[in-house]
Design a protein around this motif. Structure first.
Motif, short mmCIF file in Angstrom:
data_model
loop_
_atom_site.label_atom_id
_atom_site.label_comp_id
_atom_site.label_asym_id
_atom_site.label_seq_id
_atom_site.Cartn_x
_atom_site.Cartn_y
_atom_site.Cartn_z
N LYS A 43 0.76 -0.81 0.31
CA LYS A 43 0.01 -0.03 -0.09
C LYS A 43 1.17 0.92 -0.38
N LYS A 44 0.81 1.90 -1.01
CA LYS A 44 1.80 3.38 -0.85
C LYS A 44 0.35 4.69 -0.81
N HIS A 45 1.00 5.52 -0.56
CA HIS A 45 0.19 6.99 -0.21
C HIS A 45 0.54 7.59 -1.60
N GLU A 46 -0.31 7.82 -2.33
CA GLU A 46 -0.22 9.04 -3.36
C GLU A 46 -0.90 10.57 -3.48
N LYS A 47 -0.15 10.82 -3.62
CA LYS A 47 -0.80 12.51 -3.98
C LYS A 47 -2.07 12.83 -4.95
N GLY A 57 -4.53 9.53 -2.48
CA GLY A 57 -5.44 7.90 -1.40
C GLY A 57 -4.03 7.01 -1.46
N ILE A 58 -4.46 5.70 -0.35
CA ILE A 58 -3.95 5.18 -0.35
C ILE A 58 -4.35 4.03 -1.39
#
Length: 112
Positions: A43-47, A57-58
């Motif tokens: 899971k990566k946090h994306e701007k 979101g994630i």
């Protein structure tokens, strides 16, 4: 010439996804890593990026996995297999000899 290429069916040998099968989506040759479909997901946090029209979101995405931790899938035997190379002689006069990938266990040519 790489032993594992884009589009190959592979089996994961080690790690949290051991035993799973997937298709190679991308090879990262500088690091000796590949990205396999549905394996090693994180899971990566994306701007948000309005220029690319993406919301933030994630997101879950596949992360690279070391080439030594995967093996090509041999559909004839139904198991993981190693890859070797074989030089085929020229079929016609004036053609070059070809280098092809083969399965180590059977000697059959890898269809890619």
């Amino acid at each position: 010439m790489n032993k594992i290429r884009k589009g190959d069916q592979v089996v994961i040998l080690t790690g949290k996804d051991k035993g799973k099968r997937g298709t190679v989506l991308q090879t990262v040759t500088a690091d000796n890593k590949v990205i396999v479909e549905g394996v090693n997901r994180a899971k990566k946090h994306e701007k948000p990026n309005p220029m690319k029209n993406t919301t933030g979101g994630i997101v879950e995405k596949e992360m690279p996995i070391q080439v030594s931790n995967i093996a090509i899938f041999n559909s004839a035997s139904g198991k993981a297999d190693r890859v070797g190379f074989k030089i085929l002689p020229a079929a016609k006069v004036g053609e070059k000899a070809r280098k092809v990938r083969v399965f180590k266990s059977t000697g059959a040519q890898v269809d890619a």
